[in-house]
Design a protein around this motif. Structure first.
Motif, PDB file in Angstrom:
ATOM      1  N   PRO A 170       0.868  -1.160  -0.071  1.00  0.00           N
ATOM      2  CA  PRO A 170      -0.045   0.015   0.206  1.00  0.00           C
ATOM      3  C   PRO A 170       1.045   1.149   0.145  1.00  0.00           C
ATOM      4  O   PRO A 170       1.846   1.369   0.712  1.00  0.00           O
ATOM      5  CB  PRO A 170      -0.541  -0.245   1.349  1.00  0.00           C
ATOM      6  N   ASN A 171       0.345   2.382  -0.735  1.00  0.00           N
ATOM      7  CA  ASN A 171       0.994   3.601  -0.868  1.00  0.00           C
ATOM      8  C   ASN A 171       2.600   3.568  -1.090  1.00  0.00           C
ATOM      9  O   ASN A 171       3.342   4.281  -0.634  1.00  0.00           O
ATOM     10  CB  ASN A 171       0.987   4.273   0.547  1.00  0.00           C
ATOM     11  N   ALA A 172       2.860   2.495  -1.899  1.00  0.00           N
ATOM     12  CA  ALA A 172       4.240   2.192  -2.212  1.00  0.00           C
ATOM     13  C   ALA A 172       4.920   2.941  -3.561  1.00  0.00           C
ATOM     14  O   ALA A 172       4.082   2.964  -4.343  1.00  0.00           O
ATOM     15  CB  ALA A 172       4.400   0.732  -2.218  1.00  0.00           C
ATOM     16  N   VAL A 173       5.938   3.267  -3.487  1.00  0.00           N
ATOM     17  CA  VAL A 173       6.670   3.831  -4.767  1.00  0.00           C
ATOM     18  C   VAL A 173       7.935   3.154  -4.919  1.00  0.00           C
ATOM     19  O   VAL A 173       8.625   2.810  -3.879  1.00  0.00           O
ATOM     20  CB  VAL A 173       6.685   5.538  -4.849  1.00  0.00           C
ATOM     21  N   GLY A 174       8.407   3.035  -6.035  1.00  0.00           N
ATOM     22  CA  GLY A 174      10.016   2.642  -6.308  1.00  0.00           C
ATOM     23  C   GLY A 174      10.648   3.754  -6.598  1.00  0.00           C
ATOM     24  O   GLY A 174      10.249   4.708  -7.474  1.00  0.00           O
ATOM     25  N   TYR A 175      11.755   3.930  -6.103  1.00  0.00           N
ATOM     26  CA  TYR A 175      12.782   5.154  -6.168  1.00  0.00           C
ATOM     27  C   TYR A 175      13.997   4.854  -6.971  1.00  0.00           C
ATOM     28  O   TYR A 175      14.731   4.100  -6.333  1.00  0.00           O
ATOM     29  CB  TYR A 175      13.160   5.339  -4.662  1.00  0.00           C
ATOM     30  N   ILE A 176      14.209   5.315  -8.303  1.00  0.00           N
ATOM     31  CA  ILE A 176      15.508   4.673  -8.968  1.00  0.00           C
ATOM     32  C   ILE A 176      16.192   6.179  -9.169  1.00  0.00           C
ATOM     33  O   ILE A 176      15.875   7.233  -9.444  1.00  0.00           O
ATOM     34  CB  ILE A 176      14.790   4.510 -10.485  1.00  0.00           C
ATOM     35  N   LYS A 177      17.336   5.757  -8.824  1.00  0.00           N
ATOM     36  CA  LYS A 177      18.497   6.940  -8.658  1.00  0.00           C
ATOM     37  C   LYS A 177      19.094   7.410  -9.555  1.00  0.00           C
ATOM     38  O   LYS A 177      19.721   8.511 -10.066  1.00  0.00           O
ATOM     39  CB  LYS A 177      19.394   6.707  -7.600  1.00  0.00           C
ATOM     40  N   SER A 178      19.488   6.345 -10.880  1.00  0.00           N
ATOM     41  CA  SER A 178      20.286   6.682 -12.048  1.00  0.00           C
ATOM     42  C   SER A 178      19.161   6.141 -13.051  1.00  0.00           C
ATOM     43  O   SER A 178      18.451   5.441 -13.125  1.00  0.00           O
ATOM     44  CB  SER A 178      21.514   5.699 -11.728  1.00  0.00           C
ATOM     45  N   HIS A 179      19.907   6.648 -14.259  1.00  0.00           N
ATOM     46  CA  HIS A 179      19.211   6.457 -15.354  1.00  0.00           C
ATOM     47  C   HIS A 179      19.884   6.003 -16.290  1.00  0.00           C
ATOM     48  O   HIS A 179      20.927   6.488 -17.180  1.00  0.00           O
ATOM     49  CB  HIS A 179      18.759   7.980 -16.068  1.00  0.00           C
ATOM     50  N   HIS A 180      19.676   4.767 -16.833  1.00  0.00           N
ATOM     51  CA  HIS A 180      19.987   4.058 -17.993  1.00  0.00           C
ATOM     52  C   HIS A 180      19.837   4.447 -19.460  1.00  0.00           C
ATOM     53  O   HIS A 180      20.393   4.179 -20.415  1.00  0.00           O
ATOM     54  CB  HIS A 180      20.233   2.325 -17.698  1.00  0.00           C
ATOM     55  N   ARG A 181      18.244   4.925 -19.396  1.00  0.00           N
ATOM     56  CA  ARG A 181      17.785   5.235 -20.568  1.00  0.00           C
ATOM     57  C   ARG A 181      16.922   6.276 -20.152  1.00  0.00           C
ATOM     58  O   ARG A 181      16.450   6.390 -19.128  1.00  0.00           O
ATOM     59  CB  ARG A 181      17.119   4.002 -21.204  1.00  0.00           C
ATOM     60  N   SER A 182      16.419   6.967 -21.350  1.00  0.00           N
ATOM     61  CA  SER A 182      15.347   8.134 -21.303  1.00  0.00           C
ATOM     62  C   SER A 182      13.968   7.650 -21.831  1.00  0.00           C
ATOM     63  O   SER A 182      14.191   6.922 -23.046  1.00  0.00           O
ATOM     64  CB  SER A 182      15.737   9.244 -22.146  1.00  0.00           C
ATOM     65  N   TYR A 183      13.003   7.874 -21.220  1.00  0.00           N
ATOM     66  CA  TYR A 183      11.753   7.220 -21.526  1.00  0.00           C
ATOM     67  C   TYR A 183      10.883   8.108 -22.260  1.00  0.00           C
ATOM     68  O   TYR A 183       9.827   7.927 -23.067  1.00  0.00           O
ATOM     69  CB  TYR A 183      10.989   6.543 -20.580  1.00  0.00           C
ATOM     70  N   LEU A 184      11.354   9.406 -22.018  1.00  0.00           N
ATOM     71  CA  LEU A 184      10.607  10.506 -22.786  1.00  0.00           C
ATOM     72  C   LEU A 184      11.430  11.083 -24.065  1.00  0.00           C
ATOM     73  O   LEU A 184      12.426  10.736 -24.094  1.00  0.00           O
ATOM     74  CB  LEU A 184      10.455  11.636 -21.681  1.00  0.00           C
ATOM     75  N   GLN A 185      10.488  11.770 -24.938  1.00  0.00           N
ATOM     76  CA  GLN A 185      11.133  12.254 -26.228  1.00  0.00           C
ATOM     77  C   GLN A 185      11.161  13.792 -26.571  1.00  0.00           C
ATOM     78  O   GLN A 185      10.320  14.286 -25.858  1.00  0.00           O
ATOM     79  CB  GLN A 185      10.303  11.415 -27.494  1.00  0.00           C
ATOM     80  N   GLY A 186      12.076  14.112 -27.146  1.00  0.00           N
ATOM     81  CA  GLY A 186      12.103  15.526 -27.514  1.00  0.00           C
ATOM     82  C   GLY A 186      11.781  16.581 -26.377  1.00  0.00           C
ATOM     83  O   GLY A 186      12.597  16.570 -25.254  1.00  0.00           O
ATOM     84  N   PRO A 187      10.685  17.439 -26.719  1.00  0.00           N
ATOM     85  CA  PRO A 187      10.474  18.415 -25.943  1.00  0.00           C
ATOM     86  C   PRO A 187      10.027  17.973 -24.222  1.00  0.00           C
ATOM     87  O   PRO A 187      10.305  18.503 -23.286  1.00  0.00           O
ATOM     88  CB  PRO A 187       9.163  19.070 -26.523  1.00  0.00           C
ATOM     89  N   LEU A 188       9.517  16.867 -24.283  1.00  0.00           N
ATOM     90  CA  LEU A 188       9.087  16.234 -22.893  1.00  0.00           C
ATOM     91  C   LEU A 188      10.421  15.984 -22.152  1.00  0.00           C
ATOM     92  O   LEU A 188      10.435  16.229 -20.812  1.00  0.00           O
ATOM     93  CB  LEU A 188       8.515  15.021 -22.998  1.00  0.00           C
ATOM     94  N   ASN A 189      11.444  15.519 -22.763  1.00  0.00           N
ATOM     95  CA  ASN A 189      12.795  15.438 -21.986  1.00  0.00           C
ATOM     96  C   ASN A 189      13.299  16.798 -21.389  1.00  0.00           C
ATOM     97  O   ASN A 189      13.838  16.827 -20.508  1.00  0.00           O
ATOM     98  CB  ASN A 189      14.128  14.807 -22.903  1.00  0.00           C
ATOM     99  N   GLY A 190      12.914  17.933 -22.467  1.00  0.00           N
ATOM    100  CA  GLY A 190      13.415  19.195 -22.027  1.00  0.00           C
ATOM    101  C   GLY A 190      12.651  19.727 -20.622  1.00  0.00           C
ATOM    102  O   GLY A 190      13.124  20.513 -19.970  1.00  0.00           O
ATOM    103  N   VAL A 191      11.292  19.171 -20.186  1.00  0.00           N
ATOM    104  CA  VAL A 191      10.666  19.488 -19.123  1.00  0.00           C
ATOM    105  C   VAL A 191      11.454  18.906 -18.010  1.00  0.00           C
ATOM    106  O   VAL A 191      11.534  19.647 -16.978  1.00  0.00           O
ATOM    107  CB  VAL A 191       9.122  18.800 -19.302  1.00  0.00           C
ATOM    108  N   VAL A 192      11.978  17.872 -18.128  1.00  0.00           N
ATOM    109  CA  VAL A 192      12.994  17.089 -17.049  1.00  0.00           C
ATOM    110  C   VAL A 192      14.190  18.183 -16.594  1.00  0.00           C
ATOM    111  O   VAL A 192      14.514  18.441 -15.671  1.00  0.00           O
ATOM    112  CB  VAL A 192      13.436  15.950 -17.216  1.00  0.00           C
ATOM    113  N   GLU A 193      14.672  18.663 -17.748  1.00  0.00           N
ATOM    114  CA  GLU A 193      15.829  19.417 -17.579  1.00  0.00           C
ATOM    115  C   GLU A 193      15.442  20.885 -17.143  1.00  0.00           C
ATOM    116  O   GLU A 193      16.287  21.648 -16.392  1.00  0.00           O
ATOM    117  CB  GLU A 193      16.477  19.772 -18.938  1.00  0.00           C
TER     118      GLU A 193
END
Length: 304
Positions: A170-193
């Motif tokens: 219940p009420n659980a999330v997984g927490y990933i500290k490092s990024h081996h790949r990007s799941y978003l494309q183009g402008p949406l990656n820009g939102v992360v930045e």
């Protein structure tokens, strides 16, 4: 059966490739916000006050080889531990509420001898990399067990690493500290930045080899440029979209104050302070690696 213990320090990884997996991903970015309207989301004013952080550590204590007239097979003796830290965000206190240690000999066949502290665990694998992956799954199962024992009173449970196999908590999330790949494309990656500390992206739905909700969150302490200080967070696919968005808001409110400091932790700020402290405690609970390796060698010699 002949049992040989590798003379190399088991901390040296071998050069075997990791098991292959599909890189394909299907992403629905319009769970919370239409794609054209994507922008950083501010944290809500109030968040959870009772937080549970769950983490595990794993160590390869020995690499062994099993052989008889039919062939040769690899094996690994592994120790792993999992624990949970309960954090009172209002009072600023935290305490380890649960911890457990397990060990096992992972091999494709039973060596037929007592390995002392390492009970046999069957793993259908062709090389040591796959055996270590099996031990990783065993650690994830222990983390889920530890979390289930103490998670009922938590408003938010943060499990270090992917949520795969632990989605029923219940009420659980997984927490990933490092990024081996990007799941978003183009402008949406820009939102992360563009994220400022404490801000998150809108929630999106991610399907690779398994489905889940996900979002990115920037923690304070690493500036506001690029992907520095950004963590990716996962929630169970079984949740409604509204419930996933509520969890995203809860993480944005609760996690940034827990970010670690660079002068204390090389993985700052993503390695949350409760996770770093729990890791240190769990590693001590694994025991002395040299003594454990010696016990494996004694067991293998006794089985000859």
């Amino acid at each position: 059966m002949q049992i040989t213990v590798d003379a190399w320090d088991p901390s040296f990884a071998d050069n075997a490739e990791s098991p292959s997996r599909s890189d394909s991903a299907t992403v629905n970015v319009e769970v919370e916000t239409p794609a054209k309207a994507w922008a950083p989301v501010d944290a809500p004013g109030a968040g959870p006050t009772r937080l549970l952080v769950v983490d595990g550590v794993r160590r390869v204590d020995a690499r062994v080889e099993l052989s008889d007239e039919a062939g040769r097979w690899p094996g690994v003796c592994v120790s792993w531990a999992a624990g949970a830290v309960a954090c009172d965000l209002d009072g600023g206190t935290s305490a380890v509420t649960e911890s457990s240690v397990e060990r096992g000999l992972f091999a494709p066949l039973d060596p037929g001898t007592d390995f002392g502290q390492y009970p046999y665990r069957k793993a259908d694998a062709a090389d040591s990399a796959e055996l270590i992956a099996a031990s990783q799954a065993a650690m994830a199962a222990l983390e889920a067990k530890v979390a289930a024992a103490v998670a009922m009173d938590a408003e938010l449970s943060v499990l270090d690493g992917t949520l795969r196999g632990r989605t029923r908590l219940p009420n659980a999330v997984g927490y990933i500290k490092s990024h081996h790949r990007s799941y978003l494309q183009g402008p949406l990656n820009g939102v992360v930045e563009q994220l400022r500390p404490g801000q998150r992206t809108p929630v999106f739905h991610l399907l690779t080899t398994w489905p889940r909700y996900s979002w990115y969150l920037r923690l304070p302490g690493a500036g506001s440029r690029g992907w520095a200080g950004v963590a990716r967070i996962e929630a169970a696919d079984a949740l409604s979209e509204e419930a996933a968005i509520a969890l995203a808001d809860a993480t944005a409110a609760a996690l940034p104050p827990l970010g670690s400091a660079a002068h204390k932790d090389a993985r700052a700020p993503q390695n949350l302070t409760p996770i770093a402290g729990l890791e240190r405690r769990l590693k001590r609970r694994l025991g002395d690696a040299r003594l454990l390796l010696r016990s494996v060698r004694v067991s293998s010699a006794a089985g000859l």
